[in-house]
Scaffold this motif. Structure first.
Motif, PDB file in Angstrom:
ATOM      1  N   LEU A 691     -62.891 -12.026 -31.304  1.00  0.00           N
ATOM      2  CA  LEU A 691     -63.355 -12.014 -30.104  1.00  0.00           C
ATOM      3  C   LEU A 691     -64.415 -11.003 -29.843  1.00  0.00           C
ATOM      4  N   ASP A 692     -65.289 -11.345 -28.792  1.00  0.00           N
ATOM      5  CA  ASP A 692     -66.302 -10.162 -28.576  1.00  0.00           C
ATOM      6  C   ASP A 692     -65.432  -9.197 -27.727  1.00  0.00           C
ATOM      7  N   ASN A 693     -65.191  -8.063 -28.411  1.00  0.00           N
ATOM      8  CA  ASN A 693     -64.210  -6.980 -27.980  1.00  0.00           C
ATOM      9  C   ASN A 693     -65.117  -5.720 -27.552  1.00  0.00           C
ATOM     10  N   THR A 694     -64.749  -5.339 -26.118  1.00  0.00           N
ATOM     11  CA  THR A 694     -65.664  -3.923 -25.728  1.00  0.00           C
ATOM     12  C   THR A 694     -64.511  -3.207 -24.867  1.00  0.00           C
ATOM     13  N   VAL A 695     -64.475  -1.927 -25.198  1.00  0.00           N
ATOM     14  CA  VAL A 695     -63.574  -0.780 -24.646  1.00  0.00           C
ATOM     15  C   VAL A 695     -64.859  -0.237 -23.554  1.00  0.00           C
ATOM     16  N   GLU A 696     -64.800  -0.636 -22.463  1.00  0.00           N
ATOM     17  CA  GLU A 696     -65.980  -0.210 -21.552  1.00  0.00           C
ATOM     18  C   GLU A 696     -65.585   1.589 -21.350  1.00  0.00           C
ATOM     19  N   LYS A 697     -64.525   1.661 -21.125  1.00  0.00           N
ATOM     20  CA  LYS A 697     -64.273   3.276 -21.212  1.00  0.00           C
ATOM     21  C   LYS A 697     -62.808   3.661 -21.458  1.00  0.00           C
ATOM     22  N   VAL A 698     -62.647   4.742 -22.073  1.00  0.00           N
ATOM     23  CA  VAL A 698     -61.564   5.559 -22.275  1.00  0.00           C
ATOM     24  C   VAL A 698     -61.575   6.784 -21.640  1.00  0.00           C
ATOM     25  N   GLU A 699     -60.751   7.148 -20.894  1.00  0.00           N
ATOM     26  CA  GLU A 699     -60.723   8.541 -20.473  1.00  0.00           C
ATOM     27  C   GLU A 699     -59.638   9.111 -20.473  1.00  0.00           C
ATOM     28  N   ILE A 700     -58.998  10.213 -21.080  1.00  0.00           N
ATOM     29  CA  ILE A 700     -57.597  10.952 -21.245  1.00  0.00           C
ATOM     30  C   ILE A 700     -57.913  12.427 -20.932  1.00  0.00           C
ATOM     31  N   LEU A 701     -57.036  12.919 -20.082  1.00  0.00           N
ATOM     32  CA  LEU A 701     -56.796  14.476 -19.828  1.00  0.00           C
ATOM     33  C   LEU A 701     -55.490  14.741 -20.399  1.00  0.00           C
ATOM     34  N   TYR A 702     -55.445  15.977 -21.025  1.00  0.00           N
ATOM     35  CA  TYR A 702     -54.395  16.561 -21.547  1.00  0.00           C
ATOM     36  C   TYR A 702     -54.159  17.989 -21.452  1.00  0.00           C
ATOM     37  N   THR A 703     -52.710  18.295 -21.283  1.00  0.00           N
ATOM     38  CA  THR A 703     -52.254  19.675 -21.499  1.00  0.00           C
ATOM     39  C   THR A 703     -51.390  19.599 -22.459  1.00  0.00           C
ATOM     40  N   PRO A 704     -50.732  20.943 -22.927  1.00  0.00           N
ATOM     41  CA  PRO A 704     -49.946  20.994 -23.941  1.00  0.00           C
ATOM     42  C   PRO A 704     -48.837  20.183 -24.024  1.00  0.00           C
ATOM     43  N   ASN A 705     -48.204  19.745 -22.754  1.00  0.00           N
ATOM     44  CA  ASN A 705     -46.932  19.038 -22.614  1.00  0.00           C
ATOM     45  C   ASN A 705     -47.340  17.544 -22.065  1.00  0.00           C
ATOM     46  N   ASN A 706     -48.258  17.332 -21.549  1.00  0.00           N
ATOM     47  CA  ASN A 706     -48.587  16.167 -20.929  1.00  0.00           C
ATOM     48  C   ASN A 706     -49.985  15.321 -21.307  1.00  0.00           C
ATOM     49  N   VAL A 707     -50.110  14.276 -21.169  1.00  0.00           N
ATOM     50  CA  VAL A 707     -51.324  13.579 -21.425  1.00  0.00           C
ATOM     51  C   VAL A 707     -51.215  12.334 -20.319  1.00  0.00           C
ATOM     52  N   GLU A 708     -52.428  12.390 -19.679  1.00  0.00           N
ATOM     53  CA  GLU A 708     -52.800  11.393 -18.592  1.00  0.00           C
ATOM     54  C   GLU A 708     -53.870  10.683 -19.067  1.00  0.00           C
TER      55      GLU A 708
END
Length: 810
Positions: A691-708
């Motif tokens: 299909l016509d696939n588009t990821v408009e936005k990926v935003e990840i914040l991270y610290t040594p023990n956590n990923v948001e």
């Protein structure tokens, strides 16, 4: 009449002869008596500040008339000078002096045609107040009052010595407390003959022969001791060539001590020279002066040294050569306690040195002459210098000019410097200007590098499987600047290396490397402020297009790499900071797999890396990478991203732990880092979801023990999906096997199964039908570019039952 005149003359001559004979007999009888010995001692000791003693003094008028012999036996001279009274200054077993009577009576000149001293010893003492022990031979001052109006008309005696022989050994000691210099000399035989005048301006001829002598020189102020054993010494000044001196010297086993440590040992010297002198104008012309040391070191000197008019300066024009058959001949002169460096490096080479010393020297203002020359090194080698690979086949020709008075003109010209190491060859040539002040370097290096040897040096695991060579052509330009205290304050380096294309081999693989160039610029500045000495660093690196191809299947290419760094460092305060910016024009990676390939193409990458340091700890660290487009091709998946942004910042406190699970946890905990990853406009394509696939936005914040996961926004055909959430306990899960904590929020406005299910089914069937085709080929076969579905219903094109798992609620 004439007969009578001749008769009277004959009678007169005979009478005079008999009278002289009678006089000589009487004088001989008088001088051969013990009474004469006492009178002579009394007269001599009355007029000197000291005491002369001898067993007997004899005068022989007949042995060599018109000269007469004065012979003394068992003589001794004692000083009468204060503080050194009664010190024995000289002794001899026998002294025999031959004096010309006619010159003594007519011209008041003492011509000693021959003097022989048997077993003579002499000592000279000069005290700290410059008192000279031999001032005893200054005649005592008369007590009579001087008439200031009376003119002096006394006639000074002139002394000429033609021949002096020291037999059965001689011993001489010189002690100068004022200049802290001590000398001791002894010889078995010495002969000095010619015409030696007390007035050296009228020196006509001199011949000095010495054999089997030893010279001991001690300079406590300079902490230097010289012990010289002279086999033979010969100095000649022919009578028909006034001012021309020839000299020859042969010594064996000479020893030199410095700081009471042996620095030169077993030194054999042969000296041969011819020098012209003008004692009136202080001119020295060296026709030849050849010195040979240990039969393998040959030195030669020619030229002149002339005093200028008025004695205000000196003209120096000397030319020198040196030939050393083996550098080991120099090291063999060193004592055993200084042989460690020689034993480790084992240097070998032959040396040739030629040059000149030409200058006009002036007192106080210009006291060091300019030195020019060239050094030729042949067949040199070094064994692992400073634990580095050995150097062989070292050959060089270097010209130099050194001027301590005008340091701007001091330089080196490297005409040739080639050597081999690590099975690689290097050739260098260029200039080093202002070498004594602010050196500037313009150097070219051509090299042929053996890749296997270099790989072994850096510890490559498969170094033994590498084959091939690479050529490098490098140009280095370096500028320096020193402060008022002659310390380096600025350094600028520009280097460019060009590498022609080459082929290398690793095991069964062939690598082809394209031609490229590396441009490097480095600038270092040193300054001082309240914090301490500050070193500022600026540097840049640029690599022109480079491509590495492996077997026509795997390719890595980098185009337009640029890197720029700037920072500073305080040595005393242990504070530092470095900021680095970098950019890539294009990066391409390609890896051919069994059924597909991995390719990655990145355009327009920029970024930076910054850190600051205090007390050997990284206080802050930050980095960011930004790309314009990124094309990634993986088996079963294509990704094309319009924008990628990555950041990382924090601080780090290093520990000296080995890398195990416990230390890994401390290592991660010590990194107090945080960052973000942002992807925009990513278009994935895959045969599993056609299909016509588009990821408009990926935003990840991270610290040594956590990923948001701040946002994951996907659009696939007519469907959409929005995901956010967090994952915690990453480090604890790795190190302590604790469970992960995860919380995800998933929402969607539309999920069109009428598009998704047929697209997945069609892709699976096509992969089964064409297992060897790539992702691009399969996508192209099912949906040509013009027919790519964008939100359309495709269920009518696929008649295939799709099973939905029971645990999925629709």
């Amino acid at each position: 009449m004439i007969y009578k005149l001749l008769k009277y003359i004959a009678i007169a001559v005979l009478s005079l002869t008999l009278l002289l004979c009678l006089l000589f007999v009487i004088l001989g009888t008088i001088t051969n008596s013990s009474r004469f010995d006492a009178i002579a001692k009394d007269i001599l000791n009355t007029h000197i500040d000291g005491m002369m003693e001898f067993d007997s003094l004899r005068i022989d008028m007949f042995r060599a008339f018109p000269s007469f012999h004065v012979t003394a036996s068992n003589g001794m001279a004692r000083s009468g000078v204060a503080d050194i009274k009664s010190d024995t200054l000289a002794t001899f077993d026998k002294l025999d002096v031959k004096i010309n009577l006619f010159y003594l009576l007519s011209d008041f000149e003492l011509h000693i045609s021959e003097a022989k001293i048997t077993n003579g010893k002499a000592q000279v003492y000069i005290e700290a107040d410059k008192t000279n022990s031999w001032s005893m031979f200054r005649f005592k001052k008369q007590s009579k009052e001087k008439d200031p109006h009376k003119k002096k008309h006394h006639k000074k005696i002139k002394l000429y010595i033609n021949n002096i022989t020291l037999a059965q050994g001689a011993d001489f000691t010189y002690s100068n407390q004022h200049k802290e210099m001590f000398l001791h000399a002894s010889t078995d035989s010495l002969r000095l003959f010619g015409e030696v005048a007390i007035d050296w301006k009228k020196l006509n001829a001199i011949h000095l022969y010495m054999v089997d002598a030893q010279l001991d020189l001690n300079l406590p102020k300079d902490k230097t001791t010289v012990i010289c054993k002279i086999d033979s010494l010969k100095i000649d000044q022919p009578a028909h060539q006034p001012g021309v001196h020839t000299i020859s010297l042969n010594t064996e086993n000479d020893i030199i001590l410095l700081n009471n440590e042996l620095i030169l040992n077993k030194l054999a010297v042969n000296l041969d020279g011819k020098i012209k002198t003008d004692s009136i104008y202080h001119h020295f012309d060296i026709e030849k002066l050849n010195l040979q040391i240990n039969k393998d070191i040959d030195l030669s000197l020619q030229g002149k040294m002339h005093k200028l008019n008025g004695y205000k300066g000196q003209l120096v024009d000397l030319h020198y050569t040196a030939e050393i058959g083996s550098i080991q001949s120099v090291f063999k002169l060193l004592p055993s306690n200084l042989q460690k460096w020689n034993a480790e490096l084992k240097p070998t080479c032959a040396l040739s040195l030629t040059g000149s010393i030409t200058d006009t020297l002036m007192p106080k203002s210009h006291i060091y002459p300019a030195l020019k020359g060239s050094i030729l090194i042949k067949n040199g080698s070094l064994n692992k210098p400073y634990n580095q690979p050995s150097i062989t086949n070292l050959n060089s020709k270097i010209k130099f000019a050194l001027n301590l008075q005008d340091k701007e003109t001091s330089n080196l010209y490297i005409e040739q410097l080639d050597f081999e190491t690590l099975n690689s060859s290097f050739l260098a040539y260029g200039n080093i200007d202002k070498i004594l002040l602010n050196p500037t370097v313009d150097l070219y290096i051509d090299s042929r590098v053996n890749l296997k040897s270099i790989a072994k040096l850096v510890g490559h695991q498969k170094a033994n499987l590498i084959k091939g060579n690479a050529s490098l052509n490098t140009q280095i330009k370096l500028d320096t600047k020193a402060d008022d205290h002659h310390k380096l304050s600025a350094l600028n380096v520009i280097a460019q290396t060009s590498i022609p294309s080459f082929t290398t081999y690793l095991d069964k693989d062939t690598f082809k490397v394209s031609a490229t160039t590396f441009d490097v610029k480095i600038a270092v500045n040193n300054s001082t402020n309240k914090t301490g000495n500050k070193n500022t660093l600026e540097g840049s690196l640029q690599i022109n297009p480079i491509e590495v191809q492996r077997n026509a299947f795997e390719t890595m290419a980098i185009n337009g790499l640029q890197l720029f760094s700037k920072g500073f460092f305080f040595k005393e305060a242990q504070i530092g900071q470095l900021n680095t910016n970098f950019s890539f024009g294009e990066i391409r990676l390609k890896d051919k797999l069994q059924h597909d390939s991995i390719t990655n193409k990145i355009n327009g990458t920029t970024g930076y890396f910054n850190f600051s340091q205090k007390n050997n700890n990284i206080k802050t660290i930050s980095t960011a990478i930004k790309t314009n487009t990124n094309q990634l091709h993986l088996p079963g998946l294509n990704l094309q991203t319009q924008k990628t942004y990555f950041t990382l910042e924090g601080d780090y406190k290093p520990k000296k732990d080995t890398m195990n699970l416990n230390s890994f946890q401390r290592f991660v905990n010590n990194w107090n880092l945080s960052g973000a990853l942002l992807l925009e406009k990513t278009k994935p394509s895959s045969p599993f979801l056609l299909l016509d696939n588009t990821v408009e936005k990926v935003e990840i914040l991270y610290t040594p023990n956590n990923v948001e996961l701040k946002e994951f926004n996907l659009k696939s055909g007519a469907s959409d999906l929005l995901i956010s959430g967090a994952i915690g306990g990453l480090v604890d899960s790795i190190v302590q096997n604790k469970p992960l904590s995860m919380k995800l929020n998933i929402s969607s406005d539309t999920i069109n199964l009428n598009q998704i299910v047929p697209a997945i089914a069609k892709g699976v069937l096509t992969l089964q039908e064409y297992p060897n085709e790539s992702v691009d080929s399969i996508v192209g076969m099912i949906f040509p570019p013009k027919l790519m579905p964008i939100g359309k219903d495709t269920t009518k094109k696929v008649n295939q039952l799709v099973l939905i798992p029971r645990n999925v609620s629709l």
